[in-house]
Design a protein around this motif. Structure first.
Motif, PDB file in Angstrom:
ATOM      1  N   ARG B 106       0.836  -1.201   0.000  1.00  0.00           N
ATOM      2  CA  ARG B 106       0.000   0.000   0.000  1.00  0.00           C
ATOM      3  C   ARG B 106       0.867   1.246   0.000  1.00  0.00           C
ATOM      4  O   ARG B 106       1.723   1.435   0.868  1.00  0.00           O
ATOM      5  CB  ARG B 106      -0.905  -0.017   1.234  1.00  0.00           C
ATOM      6  CG  ARG B 106      -1.940  -1.119   1.158  1.00  0.00           C
ATOM      7  CD  ARG B 106      -3.260  -0.572   0.649  1.00  0.00           C
ATOM      8  NE  ARG B 106      -3.797   0.356   1.630  1.00  0.00           N
ATOM      9  CZ  ARG B 106      -4.329  -0.029   2.772  1.00  0.00           C
ATOM     10  NH1 ARG B 106      -4.403  -1.284   3.074  1.00  0.00           N
ATOM     11  NH2 ARG B 106      -4.793   0.855   3.620  1.00  0.00           N
ATOM     12  N   GLU B 109      -1.593   6.470   1.155  1.00  0.00           N
ATOM     13  CA  GLU B 109      -2.920   6.599   0.549  1.00  0.00           C
ATOM     14  C   GLU B 109      -3.363   8.041   0.365  1.00  0.00           C
ATOM     15  O   GLU B 109      -4.011   8.382  -0.618  1.00  0.00           O
ATOM     16  CB  GLU B 109      -3.939   5.856   1.408  1.00  0.00           C
ATOM     17  CG  GLU B 109      -3.810   4.362   1.219  1.00  0.00           C
ATOM     18  CD  GLU B 109      -4.488   3.578   2.322  1.00  0.00           C
ATOM     19  OE1 GLU B 109      -4.732   4.174   3.390  1.00  0.00           O
ATOM     20  OE2 GLU B 109      -4.769   2.409   2.110  1.00  0.00           O
ATOM     21  N   ALA B 110      -2.972   8.853   1.314  1.00  0.00           N
ATOM     22  CA  ALA B 110      -3.468  10.226   1.270  1.00  0.00           C
ATOM     23  C   ALA B 110      -3.122  10.909  -0.053  1.00  0.00           C
ATOM     24  O   ALA B 110      -3.942  11.623  -0.636  1.00  0.00           O
ATOM     25  CB  ALA B 110      -2.912  11.026   2.431  1.00  0.00           C
ATOM     26  N   ILE B 113      -5.313   9.456  -2.788  1.00  0.00           N
ATOM     27  CA  ILE B 113      -6.733   9.761  -2.622  1.00  0.00           C
ATOM     28  C   ILE B 113      -7.073  11.115  -3.226  1.00  0.00           C
ATOM     29  O   ILE B 113      -8.165  11.333  -3.720  1.00  0.00           O
ATOM     30  CB  ILE B 113      -7.117   9.710  -1.136  1.00  0.00           C
ATOM     31  CG1 ILE B 113      -7.107   8.251  -0.674  1.00  0.00           C
ATOM     32  CG2 ILE B 113      -8.480  10.322  -0.888  1.00  0.00           C
ATOM     33  CD1 ILE B 113      -7.022   8.099   0.796  1.00  0.00           C
TER      34      ILE B 113
END
Lengths: 83, 180
Positions: B106, B109-110, B113
């Motif tokens: 991963r 993510e920020a 996003i």
């Protein structure tokens, strides 16, 4: 990071305002002391904000088109009241 | 004056019609297309009118959404049996599409996003079985709490919780890993 299933549920419930005040403050205490968990919830918050606006965008576009449909429908509906 | 009919019409106008946009939004997300959603809402409206005497007061929005939800299921089963997945197994159906991204390490993510666009959300949502779409939409669009969702979808609250959590995780994985 990979959350345990329980933490994942807890995080979701916290985001959704579904924890009682005791559970919420316990979870907040964990957020303060577990940076990985705090990072995860931040990702979720951003994601949810994006999701909400995107879902709303689709819905609003549909709702605009819907206006005509609603008018047409209300004109034909059995609930119509003639004056 | 036919008092009985007038009452039914009045009640329908008061109870169901104010929720037509909400009804359409739910049907739109469950069905996936505007045209299908219109068919569903028309059928749901007819059901609501016929069953208006069954509304015993209380939350008219929840009552309306329940009818739309149930109509969506039966309409989709009848008219889109192959295109629409009604399974309750998110992994089974979404596995092929999201595993690729879920299996990847991963990334932060920020950052990813920020690139989320409506089109990506739509595509990812379209791969989800209806039972997962419905909890997401009832929560995020209609803003209902777990208990209200549980009543509308006729599920235990625990199932609402777990479906919501899994649907969000899948969507997050699909979107954050979906960028080429």
């Amino acid at each position: 990071m990979t959350l345990s299933k329980d933490d994942e549920l807890l995080l979701n419930a916290y985001l959704d305002g579904e924890l009682d005040s005791l559970e919420a403050s316990r979870f907040e205490a964990r957020l303060a002391s577990e940076p990985a968990l705090a990072a995860e919830i931040e990702a979720y918050r951003l994601f949810r904000a994006a999701l909400r606006s995107d879902l709303a965008e689709v819905s609003d576009a549909a709702a605009e088109e819907l206006e005509t449909f609603v008018k047409l429908f209300q004109a034909e509906t059995p609930g119509k009241r003639q004056s | 004056l036919n008092v009985g009919d007038a009452t039914d019409q009045d009640r329908f106008a008061e109870v169901f019609l104010p929720h037509l946009v909400d009804a359409f939004r739910l049907a739109r997300w469950l069905a996936g297309s505007r045209a299908d959603a219109e068919d569903i809402v028309q059928e749901a409206s007819l059901r609501a009118f016929k069953g208006i005497r069954g509304f015993g007061g209380g939350d008219s929005r929840a009552w309306a959404l329940t009818i739309v939800r149930n109509t969506s299921y039966s309409w989709l089963a009848k008219n889109r049996p192959s295109a629409v997945v009604l399974t309750e197994d998110l992994d089974q159906t979404a596995r092929d599409r999201v595993d690729q991204s879920a299996a990847m390490e991963r990334t932060p993510e920020a950052a990813l996003i920020a690139k989320v666009e409506a089109e990506e959300v739509r595509k990812a949502m379209a791969t989800f079985p209806v039972p997962f779409r419905e909890v997401l939409v009832l929560r995020e669009i209609h803003g209902l709490d777990y208990r209200a969702i549980a009543e509308i979808a006729e599920l235990p609250v625990g199932t609402v919780m777990s479906r919501l959590a899994r649907a969000r995780r899948k969507l997050l994985d699909a979107i954050s890993g979906g960028a080429p």
